[in-house]
Design a protein around this motif. Sequence first.
Motif, PDB file in Angstrom:
ATOM      1  N   ASN A   1     -15.314 -12.795 -22.939  1.00  0.00           N
ATOM      2  CA  ASN A   1     -15.928 -11.574 -22.414  1.00  0.00           C
ATOM      3  C   ASN A   1     -15.773 -10.356 -23.313  1.00  0.00           C
ATOM      4  O   ASN A   1     -16.657  -9.495 -23.350  1.00  0.00           O
ATOM      5  CB  ASN A   1     -15.344 -11.253 -21.036  1.00  0.00           C
ATOM      6  N   ASN A   2     -14.655 -10.263 -24.021  1.00  0.00           N
ATOM      7  CA  ASN A   2     -14.376  -9.039 -24.766  1.00  0.00           C
ATOM      8  C   ASN A   2     -14.238  -9.237 -26.266  1.00  0.00           C
ATOM      9  O   ASN A   2     -14.878  -8.528 -27.054  1.00  0.00           O
ATOM     10  CB  ASN A   2     -13.085  -8.396 -24.228  1.00  0.00           C
ATOM     11  N   ILE A   3     -13.416 -10.192 -26.671  1.00  0.00           N
ATOM     12  CA  ILE A   3     -13.074 -10.310 -28.089  1.00  0.00           C
ATOM     13  C   ILE A   3     -14.209 -10.911 -28.898  1.00  0.00           C
ATOM     14  O   ILE A   3     -14.526 -10.427 -29.997  1.00  0.00           O
ATOM     15  CB  ILE A   3     -11.778 -11.135 -28.255  1.00  0.00           C
ATOM     16  N   ARG A   4     -14.839 -11.953 -28.397  1.00  0.00           N
ATOM     17  CA  ARG A   4     -15.938 -12.597 -29.131  1.00  0.00           C
ATOM     18  C   ARG A   4     -17.039 -11.602 -29.499  1.00  0.00           C
ATOM     19  O   ARG A   4     -17.470 -11.554 -30.662  1.00  0.00           O
ATOM     20  CB  ARG A   4     -16.511 -13.758 -28.321  1.00  0.00           C
TER      21      ARG A   4
ATOM     22  N   ALA B   1      -3.882  -9.814 -22.092  1.00  0.00           N
ATOM     23  CA  ALA B   1      -4.167 -11.152 -22.618  1.00  0.00           C
ATOM     24  C   ALA B   1      -2.927 -11.790 -23.228  1.00  0.00           C
ATOM     25  O   ALA B   1      -2.135 -11.134 -23.901  1.00  0.00           O
ATOM     26  CB  ALA B   1      -5.271 -11.084 -23.670  1.00  0.00           C
ATOM     27  N   GLY B   2      -2.786 -13.102 -22.992  1.00  0.00           N
ATOM     28  CA  GLY B   2      -1.727 -13.873 -23.618  1.00  0.00           C
ATOM     29  C   GLY B   2      -2.224 -14.509 -24.894  1.00  0.00           C
ATOM     30  O   GLY B   2      -3.330 -14.233 -25.365  1.00  0.00           O
ATOM     31  N   HIS B   3      -1.407 -15.408 -25.447  1.00  0.00           N
ATOM     32  CA  HIS B   3      -1.722 -15.986 -26.750  1.00  0.00           C
ATOM     33  C   HIS B   3      -3.001 -16.829 -26.697  1.00  0.00           C
ATOM     34  O   HIS B   3      -3.900 -16.653 -27.520  1.00  0.00           O
ATOM     35  CB  HIS B   3      -0.544 -16.849 -27.220  1.00  0.00           C
ATOM     36  N   TYR B   4      -3.088 -17.730 -25.747  1.00  0.00           N
ATOM     37  CA  TYR B   4      -4.246 -18.625 -25.676  1.00  0.00           C
ATOM     38  C   TYR B   4      -5.515 -17.858 -25.335  1.00  0.00           C
ATOM     39  O   TYR B   4      -6.597 -18.164 -25.848  1.00  0.00           O
ATOM     40  CB  TYR B   4      -3.975 -19.714 -24.634  1.00  0.00           C
ATOM     41  N   GLY B   5      -5.397 -16.854 -24.503  1.00  0.00           N
ATOM     42  CA  GLY B   5      -6.569 -16.131 -24.027  1.00  0.00           C
ATOM     43  C   GLY B   5      -7.326 -15.386 -25.108  1.00  0.00           C
ATOM     44  O   GLY B   5      -8.528 -15.143 -24.969  1.00  0.00           O
ATOM     45  N   ILE B   6      -6.645 -15.007 -26.205  1.00  0.00           N
ATOM     46  CA  ILE B   6      -7.325 -14.199 -27.214  1.00  0.00           C
ATOM     47  C   ILE B   6      -8.231 -15.010 -28.135  1.00  0.00           C
ATOM     48  O   ILE B   6      -8.984 -14.440 -28.917  1.00  0.00           O
ATOM     49  CB  ILE B   6      -6.322 -13.385 -28.066  1.00  0.00           C
ATOM     50  N   PHE B   7      -8.193 -16.343 -28.021  1.00  0.00           N
ATOM     51  CA  PHE B   7      -9.133 -17.129 -28.831  1.00  0.00           C
ATOM     52  C   PHE B   7      -9.888 -18.182 -28.031  1.00  0.00           C
ATOM     53  O   PHE B   7     -10.847 -18.772 -28.542  1.00  0.00           O
ATOM     54  CB  PHE B   7      -8.430 -17.795 -30.020  1.00  0.00           C
ATOM     55  N   ALA B   8      -9.509 -18.424 -26.788  1.00  0.00           N
ATOM     56  CA  ALA B   8     -10.216 -19.457 -26.036  1.00  0.00           C
ATOM     57  C   ALA B   8     -10.378 -19.141 -24.550  1.00  0.00           C
ATOM     58  O   ALA B   8     -11.088 -19.858 -23.859  1.00  0.00           O
ATOM     59  CB  ALA B   8      -9.490 -20.803 -26.190  1.00  0.00           C
ATOM     60  N   GLY B   9      -9.749 -18.135 -24.057  1.00  0.00           N
ATOM     61  CA  GLY B   9      -9.810 -17.833 -22.635  1.00  0.00           C
ATOM     62  C   GLY B   9     -10.873 -16.813 -22.274  1.00  0.00           C
ATOM     63  O   GLY B   9     -11.770 -16.497 -23.063  1.00  0.00           O
ATOM     64  N   ARG B  10     -10.742 -16.254 -21.084  1.00  0.00           N
ATOM     65  CA  ARG B  10     -11.713 -15.283 -20.581  1.00  0.00           C
ATOM     66  C   ARG B  10     -11.752 -14.031 -21.447  1.00  0.00           C
ATOM     67  O   ARG B  10     -12.817 -13.457 -21.691  1.00  0.00           O
ATOM     68  CB  ARG B  10     -11.362 -14.916 -19.141  1.00  0.00           C
ATOM     69  N   SER B  11     -10.584 -13.618 -21.929  1.00  0.00           N
ATOM     70  CA  SER B  11     -10.536 -12.423 -22.778  1.00  0.00           C
ATOM     71  C   SER B  11     -11.352 -12.625 -24.048  1.00  0.00           C
ATOM     72  O   SER B  11     -12.042 -11.710 -24.511  1.00  0.00           O
ATOM     73  CB  SER B  11      -9.083 -12.091 -23.138  1.00  0.00           C
ATOM     74  N   TRP B  12     -11.266 -13.828 -24.610  1.00  0.00           N
ATOM     75  CA  TRP B  12     -12.058 -14.133 -25.807  1.00  0.00           C
ATOM     76  C   TRP B  12     -13.547 -14.102 -25.491  1.00  0.00           C
ATOM     77  O   TRP B  12     -14.329 -13.464 -26.183  1.00  0.00           O
ATOM     78  CB  TRP B  12     -11.661 -15.488 -26.378  1.00  0.00           C
TER      79      TRP B  12
ATOM     80  N   LEU C   1      -9.278 -25.714 -30.589  1.00  0.00           N
ATOM     81  CA  LEU C   1     -10.260 -24.633 -30.714  1.00  0.00           C
ATOM     82  C   LEU C   1     -11.631 -25.026 -30.166  1.00  0.00           C
ATOM     83  O   LEU C   1     -12.629 -24.367 -30.475  1.00  0.00           O
ATOM     84  CB  LEU C   1     -10.398 -24.218 -32.183  1.00  0.00           C
ATOM     85  N   ARG C   2     -11.686 -26.073 -29.383  1.00  0.00           N
ATOM     86  CA  ARG C   2     -12.982 -26.551 -28.871  1.00  0.00           C
ATOM     87  C   ARG C   2     -13.765 -25.448 -28.167  1.00  0.00           C
ATOM     88  O   ARG C   2     -14.961 -25.256 -28.415  1.00  0.00           O
ATOM     89  CB  ARG C   2     -12.754 -27.717 -27.906  1.00  0.00           C
ATOM     90  N   LYS C   3     -13.111 -24.688 -27.290  1.00  0.00           N
ATOM     91  CA  LYS C   3     -13.814 -23.637 -26.548  1.00  0.00           C
ATOM     92  C   LYS C   3     -14.252 -22.506 -27.485  1.00  0.00           C
ATOM     93  O   LYS C   3     -15.298 -21.881 -27.251  1.00  0.00           O
ATOM     94  CB  LYS C   3     -12.921 -23.093 -25.434  1.00  0.00           C
ATOM     95  N   THR C   4     -13.471 -22.263 -28.524  1.00  0.00           N
ATOM     96  CA  THR C   4     -13.849 -21.249 -29.503  1.00  0.00           C
ATOM     97  C   THR C   4     -15.107 -21.684 -30.238  1.00  0.00           C
ATOM     98  O   THR C   4     -16.028 -20.884 -30.449  1.00  0.00           O
ATOM     99  CB  THR C   4     -12.700 -21.026 -30.509  1.00  0.00           C
ATOM    100  N   VAL C   5     -15.138 -22.949 -30.639  1.00  0.00           N
ATOM    101  CA  VAL C   5     -16.320 -23.491 -31.318  1.00  0.00           C
ATOM    102  C   VAL C   5     -17.538 -23.408 -30.406  1.00  0.00           C
ATOM    103  O   VAL C   5     -18.617 -22.967 -30.819  1.00  0.00           O
ATOM    104  CB  VAL C   5     -16.070 -24.956 -31.748  1.00  0.00           C
ATOM    105  N   LEU C   6     -17.363 -23.829 -29.151  1.00  0.00           N
ATOM    106  CA  LEU C   6     -18.474 -23.806 -28.191  1.00  0.00           C
ATOM    107  C   LEU C   6     -19.049 -22.401 -28.037  1.00  0.00           C
ATOM    108  O   LEU C   6     -20.272 -22.228 -27.941  1.00  0.00           O
ATOM    109  CB  LEU C   6     -17.988 -24.304 -26.829  1.00  0.00           C
ATOM    110  N   SER C   7     -18.178 -21.405 -28.036  1.00  0.00           N
ATOM    111  CA  SER C   7     -18.647 -20.034 -27.816  1.00  0.00           C
ATOM    112  C   SER C   7     -19.389 -19.468 -29.020  1.00  0.00           C
ATOM    113  O   SER C   7     -20.208 -18.561 -28.879  1.00  0.00           O
ATOM    114  CB  SER C   7     -17.456 -19.128 -27.472  1.00  0.00           C
ATOM    115  N   LEU C   8     -19.118 -19.994 -30.218  1.00  0.00           N
ATOM    116  CA  LEU C   8     -19.728 -19.464 -31.435  1.00  0.00           C
ATOM    117  C   LEU C   8     -20.969 -20.240 -31.872  1.00  0.00           C
ATOM    118  O   LEU C   8     -21.817 -19.694 -32.590  1.00  0.00           O
ATOM    119  CB  LEU C   8     -18.701 -19.471 -32.576  1.00  0.00           C
ATOM    120  N   LEU C   9     -21.084 -21.493 -31.458  1.00  0.00           N
ATOM    121  CA  LEU C   9     -22.174 -22.347 -31.933  1.00  0.00           C
ATOM    122  C   LEU C   9     -23.573 -21.795 -31.665  1.00  0.00           C
ATOM    123  O   LEU C   9     -24.455 -21.931 -32.525  1.00  0.00           O
ATOM    124  CB  LEU C   9     -22.061 -23.755 -31.327  1.00  0.00           C
ATOM    125  N   PRO C  10     -23.839 -21.189 -30.532  1.00  0.00           N
ATOM    126  CA  PRO C  10     -25.200 -20.687 -30.308  1.00  0.00           C
ATOM    127  C   PRO C  10     -25.622 -19.594 -31.295  1.00  0.00           C
ATOM    128  O   PRO C  10     -26.817 -19.374 -31.495  1.00  0.00           O
ATOM    129  CB  PRO C  10     -25.148 -20.134 -28.875  1.00  0.00           C
TER     130      PRO C  10
END
Length: 418
Positions: A393-396, A380-391, A119-128
Motif C-alpha cells: 500500500n505504501n512502500i511499493r 511496520a515490522g521487518h517482513y512488512g516492509i518488503f512483502a506485507g501490507r505496508s509494502w 520474495l515471492r510476494k515482492t515479485v508478484l507486486s512488481l511484475l505487472p
Amino acid sequence: MKYMMTYDLMESVRNTNQWLGSTARAMGSYPLMAMNPAMGLLKAWGEVTERSFGRMIAKPDWGIPSVAGTDGRDHVVAIETVVQKPFGSLIHFKVVDRPAKSRRILLVAPMSGHYATLLRKTVLSLLPDAEVYVTDWHNARDIPVSAGKFDVEDYTLYLVEFMRHLGADLHVIAICQPAPLTLAATAYLAEDEPDAQPRSLTLIGGPIDPEANHTDVTDFGRTVTMGQLEETMIQRVGFKYAGVGRMVYPGLLQLASFMSMNASTHTKAFTNQVFAVAKGDASDHDKHNTFYDEYLAVMDMPAEFYLSTVERVFKGREIARNAFHVGGRHVNFDKITTVAVKTVEGEEDDISAPGQCRAALDLLVGLPDKKKAWHVEPGAGHYGIFAGRSWRNNIRPLVLNFIDANAGPPTEKSVAAE
C-alpha cells in the motif's frame, strides 16, 4: 560440531519426525480405526507433522500465476536463468508475449537461511509494472567442495557480475541482509566501470551500520566470539548430499534458533493447525500452510559466508566505516556520485532497526543530497516492509516513483523523489 555425523544426526532426527508423522497419518486413516474419535486427532497430528518436517528440505516453488496484460489477456510467467553460477543464479521472470517493460528491476534476495522464494510476494507486486530479475542463491549442501569457497567478497563480486550483465539501465532493490554488500558492489562498479552502475539503488531494512540502533541480532553479534560461532554453528555436510564435506551453517540449526526465540507462538500455531485439520477446517493453502511452507523451508549457508558476515559486517563494521576490501582492493563509497540511493526502514523492525539502513546515506559523501531519499514506514515490522501490507500500500508506490524519477542516464538531472 564440525563432523559429518553431527550433520547426519540432525538430518536423521528430522527424517524420523517426518516418518512418525507419516505413520500416524496412515494409522489414523485405517478404516477400522475411524470409529475411535482419537484416531482423527492422531491422523491430523500426523498430517501436520509430516508436512512440517518434510518442508524443511524442500525448495519451495515460486508459484507465480499469470499476469494480466493491457491487451486484456492473461500472460504466462516463465522463469529463465540468465546467468548460472555455482553458488547462485540470476533469474528473470519473463511475462510471455508481453512487450518488454521499460522498468528493469533487480531484486537482491537475502542469503540468510531461506530461499529467494521468500520474495515471492515482492515479485508478484512488481511484475505487472516491470521486468523483474532475482538473485537465486543455491543451497550450500548441494554444491560440491570442488566449487571452492564463497564469502562476503565472493558475494559482492557475484552482484557486480549480475549488474554488468544486465547493463546500466537497471534499478536495484536489495532486501535485508544483502543491502551492505549491494552498496559495496555498486561502489566497486563506480570505480571500476562507472557506465555499468545501476540508475538507482533502493536498500530495504539492511544492516549498513548494525551499531546505529541495537537489536537482539546485533547484541548477539557483539557478545559471541568468532571461535564460539565456528565451534557451535558450523558443521560438515553429510554423505546424503552433493556438497558432502563442505563446511556450512545448516539451515536446520538456524531454523531451530529462530523458532526457539518464539517457541510458544509456534507451538500454539502447530496445535491450532492440528485441531483445524481434525475438524476439517484446514486447507492445503490456508494461512498456516502458506506461511510455514515458506518459513520451514531452509537452506544451508557456506560457513565462510556466514562467518565473514558476522566478523566483517557486524563486528568489524567494515561497511559502516568505509573500510571494506574485495580482493585486497578498497571499495570506496565516496566513488558513488551518480546512482540515486533510497533507504526504507520499518518503525517496528526488530531485526534491522531504524537507523541501521539510513546510515548508508551518510556514507555517500560524494553523492548530491538531491539523489538521496529515505522512508521510515510507521508501525511496520521487518517482513512488512518488503512483502506485507505496508509494502503493497505504501512502500511499493514510493519505490516505483523513485525509480521513475531516476530512470534517465546518470548525466541527466534526475532527483530522489519521495
